[in-house]
Scaffold this motif. Structure first.
Motif, PDB file in Angstrom:
ATOM      1  N   THR A  46      59.457  71.277  98.696  1.00 60.33           N
ATOM      2  CA  THR A  46      58.910  70.187  97.874  1.00 60.33           C
ATOM      3  C   THR A  46      59.867  69.015  97.717  1.00 60.33           C
ATOM      4  OG1 THR A  46      59.710  71.202  95.832  1.00 60.33           O
ATOM      5  CG2 THR A  46      57.499  71.814  96.575  1.00 60.33           C
ATOM      6  N   HIS A  47      61.034  69.094  98.326  1.00 60.39           N
ATOM      7  CA  HIS A  47      62.030  68.023  98.298  1.00 60.39           C
ATOM      8  C   HIS A  47      62.574  67.779  96.895  1.00 60.39           C
ATOM      9  CE1 HIS A  47      60.604  67.425 102.342  1.00 60.39           C
ATOM     10  NE2 HIS A  47      59.395  67.224 101.886  1.00 60.39           N
ATOM     11  N   GLY A  48      62.884  68.852  96.188  1.00 60.91           N
ATOM     12  CA  GLY A  48      63.553  68.751  94.888  1.00 60.91           C
ATOM     13  C   GLY A  48      62.605  68.562  93.723  1.00 60.91           C
ATOM     14  N   GLY A  49      63.201  68.247  92.552  1.00 64.66           N
ATOM     15  CA  GLY A  49      62.414  68.049  91.330  1.00 64.66           C
ATOM     16  C   GLY A  49      61.453  66.886  91.462  1.00 64.66           C
ATOM     17  N   LYS A  50      60.256  67.010  90.902  1.00 59.61           N
ATOM     18  CA  LYS A  50      59.201  66.009  91.116  1.00 59.61           C
ATOM     19  C   LYS A  50      58.770  65.286  89.845  1.00 59.61           C
ATOM     20  CE  LYS A  50      58.012  66.659  95.476  1.00 59.61           C
ATOM     21  NZ  LYS A  50      57.950  65.637  96.454  1.00 59.61           N
ATOM     22  N   THR A  58      56.020  62.514  98.406  1.00 58.40           N
ATOM     23  CA  THR A  58      56.336  63.092  99.709  1.00 58.40           C
ATOM     24  C   THR A  58      55.583  64.404  99.910  1.00 58.40           C
ATOM     25  OG1 THR A  58      58.282  64.165  98.777  1.00 58.40           O
ATOM     26  CG2 THR A  58      58.637  62.076  99.908  1.00 58.40           C
ATOM     27  N   LYS A  59      55.161  64.633 101.144  1.00 63.52           N
ATOM     28  CA  LYS A  59      54.378  65.828 101.441  1.00 63.52           C
ATOM     29  C   LYS A  59      55.247  67.064 101.414  1.00 63.52           C
ATOM     30  CE  LYS A  59      50.845  63.634 104.217  1.00 63.52           C
ATOM     31  NZ  LYS A  59      50.149  63.626 105.495  1.00 63.52           N
ATOM     32  N   GLU A  60      54.602  68.198 101.137  1.00 66.85           N
ATOM     33  CA  GLU A  60      55.314  69.472 101.126  1.00 66.85           C
ATOM     34  C   GLU A  60      55.468  69.988 102.548  1.00 66.85           C
ATOM     35  OE1 GLU A  60      53.625  72.316  98.479  1.00 66.85           O
ATOM     36  OE2 GLU A  60      53.856  71.024  96.738  1.00 66.85           O
ATOM     37  N   ASP A  61      56.583  70.647 102.785  1.00 67.27           N
ATOM     38  CA  ASP A  61      56.890  71.233 104.086  1.00 67.27           C
ATOM     39  C   ASP A  61      56.920  72.750 103.916  1.00 67.27           C
ATOM     40  OD1 ASP A  61      57.898  71.965 106.543  1.00 67.27           O
ATOM     41  OD2 ASP A  61      59.961  71.419 106.041  1.00 67.27           O
ATOM     42  N   HIS A  62      55.960  73.454 104.512  1.00 69.39           N
ATOM     43  CA  HIS A  62      55.848  74.899 104.293  1.00 69.39           C
ATOM     44  C   HIS A  62      56.572  75.728 105.349  1.00 69.39           C
ATOM     45  CE1 HIS A  62      53.159  74.367 100.934  1.00 69.39           C
ATOM     46  NE2 HIS A  62      52.479  73.492 101.653  1.00 69.39           N
ATOM     47  N   SER A  63      57.348  75.102 106.216  1.00 70.58           N
ATOM     48  CA  SER A  63      58.031  75.867 107.263  1.00 70.58           C
ATOM     49  C   SER A  63      59.010  76.912 106.719  1.00 70.58           C
ATOM     50  CB  SER A  63      58.728  74.939 108.244  1.00 70.58           C
ATOM     51  OG  SER A  63      59.679  74.151 107.597  1.00 70.58           O
TER      52      SER A  63
END
Length: 126
Positions: A46-50, A58-63
């Motif tokens: 999730t690229h840190g605190g939101k 920014t979109k979530e990256d589920h990799s």
């Protein structure tokens, strides 16, 4: 904000971390290590605190989650190495027999024996 403060994370991110942490603990990872890995996964996805600031869209990256799913779980970890190796060898034999079903495995010629008989050529002769 001190290190480790989770106030900038959304409720969804906190739930994600809790769920991931439970999964690690179920696999036998210590509680502290499971929490560390869980928050690392949430940060990566999730690229840190939101909660505030720029970059909330920014979109979530589920990799990272998929990567964890590919790794071996409890079942294979409990089995001794010799048993896992035996399973791998059995699978390889099955794949070979699928490719060449009309010949028993002991009759299959190896590449080296075929090369000795001249059936195939060396690409790089010395």
């Amino acid at each position: 904000m001190p290190r480790g403060d989770k106030s900038s994370y959304t409720d969804k991110q906190k739930r994600m971390a809790e769920h991931i942490e439970e999964g690690y603990e179920k696999r036998g990872v210590s509680e502290d290590e499971a929490e560390r890995r869980a928050w690392a996964t949430v940060n990566k996805e999730t690229h840190g605190g939101k909660k505030s600031g720029s970059g909330r869209g920014t979109k979530e990256d589920h990799s990272p989650s998929r990567k964890g799913g590919y790794l071996g779980g409890e079942a294979s970890a409990r089995r001794p190495a010799s048993e896992r190796s035996a399973s791998a060898k059995k699978g390889a034999r099955a794949r070979v027999s699928e490719m060449l079903p009309d010949r028993p495995r002991h009759q299959l010629a190896s590449r080296s024996s075929m090369r000795d008989k001249g059936a195939i050529e060396d690409r790089h002769p010395l």
